[in-house]
Design an enzyme around this catalytic site. Sequence first.
Site, PDB file in Angstrom:
ATOM      1  CD  GLU A   1     -52.661  17.849  -4.709  1.00  0.00           C
ATOM      2  OE1 GLU A   1     -51.679  18.392  -5.229  1.00  0.00           O
ATOM      3  OE2 GLU A   1     -52.622  17.276  -3.610  1.00  0.00           O
TER       4      GLU A   1
ATOM      5  CG  ASP B   1     -49.345  11.678  -8.295  1.00  0.00           C
ATOM      6  OD1 ASP B   1     -49.925  11.895  -7.223  1.00  0.00           O
ATOM      7  OD2 ASP B   1     -48.204  12.107  -8.556  1.00  0.00           O
TER       8      ASP B   1
END
Length: 503
Positions: free
Chosen positions: A188, A19
């Site tokens: 997301e 991420d």
Amino acid sequence: MTPRATTYRNPVLDADWSDPDVVRVGDDFYLTASSFGRAPGLPLLHSRDLVSWRLIGHALDRLVPEEAFAVPRHDCGVWAPSIRHHDGLFWIFWGDPDHGIYQANALDIRGPWSSPHLVKAGKGLIDPCPLWDEDTGEAYLVHAWAKSRSGIKNRLTGHRMSPDGAELLDEGHVLVEGDRIPGWFTIEGPKVYRHDGWFWIFAPAGGVESGWQGVFRSRSFLGPYEHRVVLEQGDTPVNGPHQGGWVRTASGEDWFLHFQQRGAYGRVVHLQPVRWDDTGWPVIGASGTPVRVHTTPDLPAQPPSAPATDDLFPGGRFGLQWQWTANPQPGWAVSHTRDGLRLTCVRSPDVRDLRLLPHLLTQRLPLSCRTVDVDLQLDATTPGSRAGLAVLGDAYTWIGLERGADGSTHLVHRFAEPATGQERDATHPRPAPSASARLRIEVTAGARCRLYADTGDGFRPSGQVFAATPWRWVGALLCLFAGAPPGRRSAGTALFRHFRVSD
């Protein structure tokens, strides 16, 4: 002067830097990534060319709430941080799916960083990203949702935020409702920007292994937002190009750093060029598909570098690449002035299941085929004391030394399967009269691991090949550990030397 390379090859970070998000400050680029349940957390990487990166520190010394991370919680903790620079400060916002949205800030990237501040409490609040609108002085925050905690997913929520990043000023507005977009699911990881008169939200969808990167834009923060797919696998081998950050160089080039899920190796990081089409939308990669090799960014040449893996443990200290599997306690590593890492054989009823131990030192498993070596001396004489080198995941294997009831030392190789609470021998223990050994793991394609040991007569293979496995969100980890069965007296220590990762 270092000659400027003409091309680079993806991934630019070939280990589990999950991420990623990136920010430029002057001529420097800084990247942070998820660290989940390991401490210290929020790694900080630096580059001047977007290709070569060095690990320079961590923004989070200990996970909060501290009591929640006294034991391993491998897939919890720090999820999908965002890094920004505003008003002379570096800011990192992150979500903990069980506790809420936090932020920390610092004048200097190397710290000291402020104590974590809980911006919004709640379950399932993940992937936060702040935006300070330089034109209006307004501040905003966008976040996603974890269905496992909140019952909500596929939705992006936006808030007005106080300019000091301390609190949210409203209950939130749904900016993107993924269920209303045909074919879209699991939106997301939003990153929000202001550019060319638009509010932009870069957000992936479709799942980490097979999804795509989307972009949303609106003239108003509250929407409505239009959307496009700007990066997907196509006919490339880069599955699910997913979640990352957009950055612009001082000369005006645009780049996007994102991850690719690689099984036991975790989420490796790719660098993609970005251009803007005639309608003002970004086009990432090669017309919307990932590049494997590309012309390097137009930036000053830098010597090739990568986050450190080797460690000689100078003066008894370990390097920045190591993280504990929970908040550390005093005494787990013993201070001394010689070279070598001295770990206490911490007593625990869970000594025979490494997945439950908080006092393990770990670093990321490298993507390319490598050989991992370390020297071990087991000084502890307590029966049952043990120490070794492991590949740790939902399943694990380790090789090392164990002290028997009669005081003798044996070389042991053990493993544990997923969802089992007990290890098994991978081979018969054999004597190690000097209580020392050289340990080795050869990692080949597919994260297949062959273990070796040298107790004085040369390296010999041990047991069967072990296929490393990830946790749910975290790649497999290389691990050094020392432990002992429960008891009241100190069990002693183990000394590790010369940790090396070689091609």
